[in-house]
Design a protein around this motif. Sequence first.
Motif, PDB file in Angstrom:
ATOM      1  N   THR A  18       0.824  -1.201   0.000  1.00 38.07           N
ATOM      2  CA  THR A  18       0.000   0.000   0.000  1.00 38.07           C
ATOM      3  C   THR A  18       0.861   1.255   0.000  1.00 38.07           C
ATOM      4  OG1 THR A  18      -0.175   0.285   2.407  1.00 38.07           O
ATOM      5  CG2 THR A  18      -1.714  -1.247   1.359  1.00 38.07           C
ATOM      6  N   GLY A  23      -4.200   2.493   3.361  1.00 35.39           N
ATOM      7  CA  GLY A  23      -3.472   1.255   3.611  1.00 35.39           C
ATOM      8  C   GLY A  23      -2.371   1.423   4.634  1.00 35.39           C
ATOM      9  N   ASN A 107      -3.530  -1.636  -2.130  1.00 31.43           N
ATOM     10  CA  ASN A 107      -4.540  -0.633  -2.480  1.00 31.43           C
ATOM     11  C   ASN A 107      -4.430  -0.211  -3.946  1.00 31.43           C
ATOM     12  OD1 ASN A 107      -2.189   0.885  -2.218  1.00 31.43           O
ATOM     13  ND2 ASN A 107      -3.144   2.562  -1.111  1.00 31.43           N
ATOM     14  N   SER A 134      -7.800  -5.979   0.351  1.00 29.83           N
ATOM     15  CA  SER A 134      -7.802  -5.032  -0.759  1.00 29.83           C
ATOM     16  C   SER A 134      -8.544  -3.768  -0.350  1.00 29.83           C
ATOM     17  CB  SER A 134      -8.493  -5.647  -1.985  1.00 29.83           C
ATOM     18  OG  SER A 134      -7.783  -6.771  -2.451  1.00 29.83           O
ATOM     19  N   ILE A 135      -7.864  -2.627  -0.480  1.00 32.07           N
ATOM     20  CA  ILE A 135      -8.446  -1.328  -0.144  1.00 32.07           C
ATOM     21  C   ILE A 135      -8.535  -0.509  -1.420  1.00 32.07           C
ATOM     22  CG2 ILE A 135      -8.185   0.780   1.204  1.00 32.07           C
ATOM     23  CD1 ILE A 135      -6.530  -0.842   3.216  1.00 32.07           C
ATOM     24  N   THR A 136      -9.744  -0.144  -1.798  1.00 36.35           N
ATOM     25  CA  THR A 136      -9.960   0.642  -3.011  1.00 36.35           C
ATOM     26  C   THR A 136     -10.953   1.761  -2.714  1.00 36.35           C
ATOM     27  OG1 THR A 136     -11.749  -0.833  -3.711  1.00 36.35           O
ATOM     28  CG2 THR A 136      -9.534  -1.319  -4.554  1.00 36.35           C
ATOM     29  N   ASP A 180     -10.029   8.237   4.277  1.00 36.64           N
ATOM     30  CA  ASP A 180      -8.872   7.346   4.212  1.00 36.64           C
ATOM     31  C   ASP A 180      -8.561   6.744   5.575  1.00 36.64           C
ATOM     32  OD1 ASP A 180      -8.158   7.353   1.520  1.00 36.64           O
ATOM     33  OD2 ASP A 180      -6.898   9.123   1.705  1.00 36.64           O
ATOM     34  N   THR A 183     -11.152   4.234   6.790  1.00 33.93           N
ATOM     35  CA  THR A 183     -11.067   2.987   6.022  1.00 33.93           C
ATOM     36  C   THR A 183      -9.879   2.168   6.496  1.00 33.93           C
ATOM     37  OG1 THR A 183     -12.095   4.048   4.109  1.00 33.93           O
ATOM     38  CG2 THR A 183     -10.920   1.997   3.708  1.00 33.93           C
TER      39      THR A 183
END
Length: 409
Positions: A18, A23, A107, A134-136, A180, A183
């Motif tokens: 990330t 991330g 990410n 997975s961070i999107t 951000d 998350t």
Amino acid sequence: MSDSNTGPLKGLRILDLTRILAGPTATQLLGDLGAEVIKIERPGAGDDTRSWGPPYHKDADGQDTSESAYYLSVNRNKHSVAIDIEKSEGQALVKQLLASCDVLVENFKVGGLAKYGLSYEQLKEGFPRLVYCSITGFGQTGPYAPRAGYDYLVQGMGGVMSVTGEADGQPLKVGIAIADIMTGMHASVAILAALRHRDATGQGQQVDLGLLDSTVSWLANQGMNYLVSGKAPGRLGNAHPNIVPYQVFETADGHIILAVGNDSQFAKFCGFAGLGDLVSDPRFATNRARVAARNDLVPMLAGVIAAKPTAHWTAGLEAVGVPCSPINTIDQVFADPHVQAREMVVEMEHPLTGLPVKMIGNPQKYSATPVSYRKAPPTCGEDTVDVLSNLLGLPTDEIERLRDSGVIG
């Protein structure tokens, strides 16, 4: 500050693909809790935020280094390994590292790692115990999934800006990249939940986090106000939609936040402020009534509060049990004796200069397994040789060959 790893996640190893903020927030938190985090960066460039300044960390001569405060904010307790994953040998190195890792966090845009052979679908059979986070911007599914995600845009799309700002002014974003950060917090919780499942069943899985989903989730009472009433809430400036008086008031020398949460506190406030008659007035006796009579009550209170200085209200209302506070600037926050007593500023020796760099501390306090500040945010590729030699057992000549060919940095 202890150099030893006493965290509850000691022994957990995370491969961090990330960059930017969401991330890195998740992986720094897990690193603070004892996880070993291996941050994969582009040789010669590294995390985009390294150059997001000023300000930058300064050397002994007071000159800027290449390390921005932004990068330093979310990258401690990590090992930086510079690998070019666009090269096949770089991809192979990542897979070798994965063999000893519990978690991969990435990410990239949806499908972005597939061209490198590093998507979840491509890895899950070879690494069945792997937790792959997975961070999107918008998650792995849905019509917006292919879009790139940015905190600012998501604050707008997720409704936060529609309830932030003055009623007759522009919608406003929160002053930090809250979409951000939240998350990243959700990601750290989700990773730990997936690890618990893995440890119980032996089964890894993909964890799917989207900035927009996260933002919608913390609309909290404002979101529920709409779902229950069918009426979209609007901007109220510093006022509260469901409680009155609960907002900023101007004092004789500044501002205070008055946060009257119940009828008993309102009575105590009125007694201190010399407004005892308001307590028995049916327009103001209950919070429900005060919300309905907001436009009548607030100007009355504002005139009284403006006549006395901030210290009069903060000290006096604290003494009678009414929530009230000043509005601190950030320098005042870090000078606050309580913030200092809670060790919310820590110092770590920066590897580039050998000088201490102040960092915001971790808020989590444990009686038995405290967080540890073991390693300052690394320079790009600082740990490449150490990790490849000690973790993968690569000989010196092979590491030199990989460097010469541009696979590592």
